[in-house]
Design a protein around this motif. Structure first.
Motif, PDB file in Angstrom:
ATOM      1  N   TYR A 123      47.927  39.130  35.582  1.00  0.00           N
ATOM      2  CA  TYR A 123      47.536  38.948  36.986  1.00  0.00           C
ATOM      3  C   TYR A 123      48.467  39.778  37.855  1.00  0.00           C
ATOM      4  O   TYR A 123      49.683  39.591  37.844  1.00  0.00           O
ATOM      5  CB  TYR A 123      47.629  37.470  37.382  1.00  0.00           C
ATOM      6  CG  TYR A 123      47.062  37.165  38.756  1.00  0.00           C
ATOM      7  CD1 TYR A 123      45.689  37.035  38.950  1.00  0.00           C
ATOM      8  CD2 TYR A 123      47.890  37.018  39.856  1.00  0.00           C
ATOM      9  CE1 TYR A 123      45.158  36.756  40.196  1.00  0.00           C
ATOM     10  CE2 TYR A 123      47.370  36.735  41.109  1.00  0.00           C
ATOM     11  CZ  TYR A 123      46.001  36.601  41.277  1.00  0.00           C
ATOM     12  OH  TYR A 123      45.485  36.338  42.515  1.00  0.00           O
TER      13      TYR A 123
ATOM     14  N   ASN B   3      44.643  40.999  42.289  1.00  0.00           N
ATOM     15  CA  ASN B   3      43.313  40.815  41.712  1.00  0.00           C
ATOM     16  C   ASN B   3      42.202  41.157  42.701  1.00  0.00           C
ATOM     17  O   ASN B   3      41.107  40.599  42.649  1.00  0.00           O
ATOM     18  CB  ASN B   3      43.138  39.381  41.203  1.00  0.00           C
ATOM     19  CG  ASN B   3      42.135  39.287  40.070  1.00  0.00           C
ATOM     20  OD1 ASN B   3      42.086  40.162  39.213  1.00  0.00           O
ATOM     21  ND2 ASN B   3      41.334  38.233  40.058  1.00  0.00           N
TER      22      ASN B   3
ATOM     23  N   ASN C  80      38.986  35.511  43.265  1.00  0.00           N
ATOM     24  CA  ASN C  80      40.126  36.337  42.891  1.00  0.00           C
ATOM     25  C   ASN C  80      41.464  35.607  43.049  1.00  0.00           C
ATOM     26  O   ASN C  80      42.523  36.246  43.034  1.00  0.00           O
ATOM     27  CB  ASN C  80      40.136  37.617  43.718  1.00  0.00           C
ATOM     28  CG  ASN C  80      38.895  38.456  43.467  1.00  0.00           C
ATOM     29  OD1 ASN C  80      38.545  38.711  42.329  1.00  0.00           O
ATOM     30  ND2 ASN C  80      38.219  38.859  44.529  1.00  0.00           N
TER      31      ASN C  80
END
Length: 200
Positions: free
Chosen positions: A85, A116, A130
């Motif tokens: 991430y 993201n 996201n």
């Protein structure tokens, strides 16, 4: 072992090759909050996130009741499981956190850009596609949590400083309480007693 604290406990340093985790002193069980942290020095092995107050863990995200972002490998952690991430931070980069304690979602970003491909408008609308984590069950108070390993973190909860250095751009939440480096999503507040009381 313990972190070493300075600048009215807003800065934590750990020069040991071991995890040391610190919780903030204010928590929340509802409302939307924003804070920032500058990552500095050492091996850049910081982690940042949120945790229930009674978790047993070495680092934030190791336990089932904590959710964290790890800088060293750009990973998100919960219950000691991880996926990639975001991107790693270098010394001097500022990490942004937006935590929606009403709906159980958290976003993390760096230097004004959310990870993201999340956008500020998405965060404001509560779109969690996201987000770093969503569907967090809010069944307790949650505290900002920070882990260091041979590294340093300076936190800005709205006082407008990283360590002894004032932020350069002075962005305010929509209620005007707090000073941050980057734009605060509308509806998100500084984690302080005035803002907490207004949302309770």
């Amino acid at each position: 072992g313990n972190n070493t604290f300075s600048n009215v406990n807003s800065e934590m340093t750990n020069s040991a090759d071991a995890f040391r985790t610190t919780f903030a002193t204010l928590g929340t069980a509802k409302g939307k909050y924003y804070w920032e942290a500058k990552f500095l020095s050492g091996e850049m092995k910081q982690m940042i996130g949120v945790s229930k107050p009674h978790e047993t863990m070495d680092f934030v995200g190791q336990s089932s009741g904590s959710w964290g972002w790890q800088n060293e490998n750009a990973r998100r952690y919960n219950n000691n499981s991880y996926t990639s991430y975001g991107s790693t931070a270098s010394s001097g980069d500022i990490i942004m956190v937006a935590f929606d304690a009403t709906n159980g979602a958290i976003w993390v970003g760096k230097n004004g850009t959310w990870f993201n491909s999340a956008t500020q408008s998405e965060i404001e609308a509560g779109t969690v596609t996201n987000a770093m984590f969503s569907s967090i069950t809010i069944d307790d108070y949650f505290l900002p949590a920070f882990t260091t390993e041979d590294s340093n973190i300076q936190v800005n909860f709205g006082n407008g400083y990283f360590g002894a250095t004032a932020v350069s751009s002075a962005q305010n939440p929509s209620d005007g309480v707090g000073i941050f480096e980057y734009s605060v999503p509308a509806g998100y507040k500084a984690l302080c007693t005035k803002s907490i009381n207004a949302q309770e």
